[in-house]
Design an enzyme around this catalytic site. Structure first.
Site: not given
Ligand code: PHB
Ligand code: APR
Length: 411
Positions: A73, A201, A293, A297, A384
């Protein structure tokens, strides 16, 4: 009495990755894991890997399936105020992230360890660690109905937040820093095509939502929920309905729903212990730090710890020099606190902390500023994809099972 050079407590991603890298550098190690192999393999965790973590997995010779099955990505989207804005990671950092489940990383590492004939002991109960403040650390554990003693030069505490290693540090010898968040993440896994090619997000007046994936046919979705929520209160239909309400309209319309194959609620917390080193005991990964999460990280920080520790131990066994392991704590804590700050900031920007409309307006104003500022976007992007590693990182090029150097005297 059994003996090894490094006793690794815990067969999560930290312990397995460290064990594999030590093995590739000719350093003998034994991994002790409390749970069964099936239990460890079955854990559902996040799945976004920084390029630095991918490099380390390749260095550990466990990158083949990752390279062939990952989704690369170059960006992700921010949803807010009914609109969606793409953060172009590639443009701001030249880098991309890899979407590849932590469950898969753990599987690849376990397979590689076992294929190499590693001393990987599952179902090791009552593990205790002692003598790490002296010259002869020792680990005790029971397995197969017997108690075993393992002498070693060093102990790597890769046993997670609830492990025995951090708890074995003498009272007063460490300081903990903790922040609890007044909400959790309700997550589901479903074999439906992801709603978008990249992660979303979403900041919404009803609360945060995240659209992620494991493959082009398996999606992972999260909605922020109260901490005391019960799973039985969230039948799939309610989950899909709530998720739709928290996404920009055109994304919600594109959502493909289906039966969940996994559903769980996880609390959010930030936690750091200082220092990370206690004599010959090193705390690694979740044993030393936890991040919400939101910034993805957790695994990447654990891998960064492993990188510094395995290089320090390799330097020590090859040259007798202990600078690397002496600097482990200070070097890792600098990176840890930056990632803790980023994860806290990203969580504060995208989650609902109260019903106070002023706070939500502030978030929207910050998102509006962020998405209109090259400087702010560059900062978001570099955090990120993962901040650059400190220059002191000595590249201990792994050589196939080079001769096992003996343990020089250490403090
Ligand atoms: C996930 O795919 O579980 C995931 C992806 C990004 C995040 C947290 C969890 O920031
Ligand atoms: N004895 C032996 N093993 C133990 C003990 C003990 N007393 N206590 C815990 N363990 C094992 C756990 O069963 C687990 O398999 O240690 C392992 C720790 O693994 P993780 O919790 O996955 O921690 P870590 O390897 O540091 O990985 C960090 O995991 O939680 C995610 O987001 C986090 O992605 C990050 C990653």
């Amino acid at each position: 009495m059994a003996r090894t050079q490094v006793a690794v407590i815990g067969a999560g991603p930290s312990g397995l990755l460290l064990s594999q890298l030590l093995y590739l550098n000719g350093i003998d190690n034994v991994v002790l894991e409390r749970q069964s192999r099936e239990h460890v393999a079955g854990r559902i965790r996040a799945g976004v890997l920084e390029p630095g973590t991918v490099d380390l997995l390749l260095q550990a010779k466990v990158g083949e399936r990752l390279l062939s099955e990952r989704l690369v990505h170059d960006g992700f989207a921010l949803g807010f105020a009914g609109r969606s804005f793409r953060v172009d990671l590639k443009r701001f950092t030249g880098d991309a992230v890899s979407v590849y489940g932590q469950t898969e990383v753990t599987k690849d590492l376990t397979d590689a360890r076992l294929a190499a004939g590693a001393k990987l002991i599952f179902d090791a109960a009552e593990v205790s660690v002692e003598g790490f403040d002296g010259a002869h650390p020792m680990v005790r554990y029971s397995h197969g109905g017997r108690t075993h003693e393992l002498n070693c030069d060093f102990i790597a505490g890769c046993d997670g937040y609830h492990g025995v290693c951090r708890r074995s540090v003498p009272e007063g010898a460490s300081q903990s820093f903790e922040r609890f968040y007044p909400f959790g993440w309700l997550g589901i896994l479903a074999d439906v095509p992801p709603v978008a090619d990249e992660l979303i997000y979403s900041n919404n007046a009803r609360g945060f939502a995240l659209c992620s994936m494991r493959s082009l046919m398996r999606s992972r979705y999260y909605v922020q929920c109260p901490l005391d929520e019960k799973l039985e209160q969230w039948p799939d239909e309610r989950f899909w309905d709530e998720l739709r309400r928290r996404l920009p309209a055109q994304v919600a319309e594109a959502l493909v729903t289906g039966p969940s194959i996994e559903k769980s609620i996880a609390p959010l917390r930030s936690f750091v212990v200082e220092p990370l080193t206690f004599g010959r005991l090193f705390l690694v990964g979740d044993a030393a730090h936890i991040v919400p999460p939101t910034g993805a990280k957790g695994l990447n920080l654990a891998a960064a710890d492993v990188r510094v520790l395995f290089q320090g131990l390799t330097e020590y066994y090859r040259t007798g020099r202990s600078e690397g392991i002496d600097r482990y704590s200070e070097q890792c804590l600098r990176r840890i606190w930056k990632a803790v700050r980023f994860s806290w900031w990203f969580t504060s920007l995208t989650h609902k902390f109260s019903e106070d409309p002023f706070s939500h307006r502030l978030q929207l104003a910050e998102l509006d500023y962020l998405t209109g500022s090259e400087a702010a976007l560059a900062s978001l992007a570099e955090n990120y994809v993962g901040l650059p590693f400190e220059r002191t990182d000595c590249k201990a090029a792994p050589s196939e099972t080079s001769a096992v150097p003996t343990a020089p005297p250490h403090r």
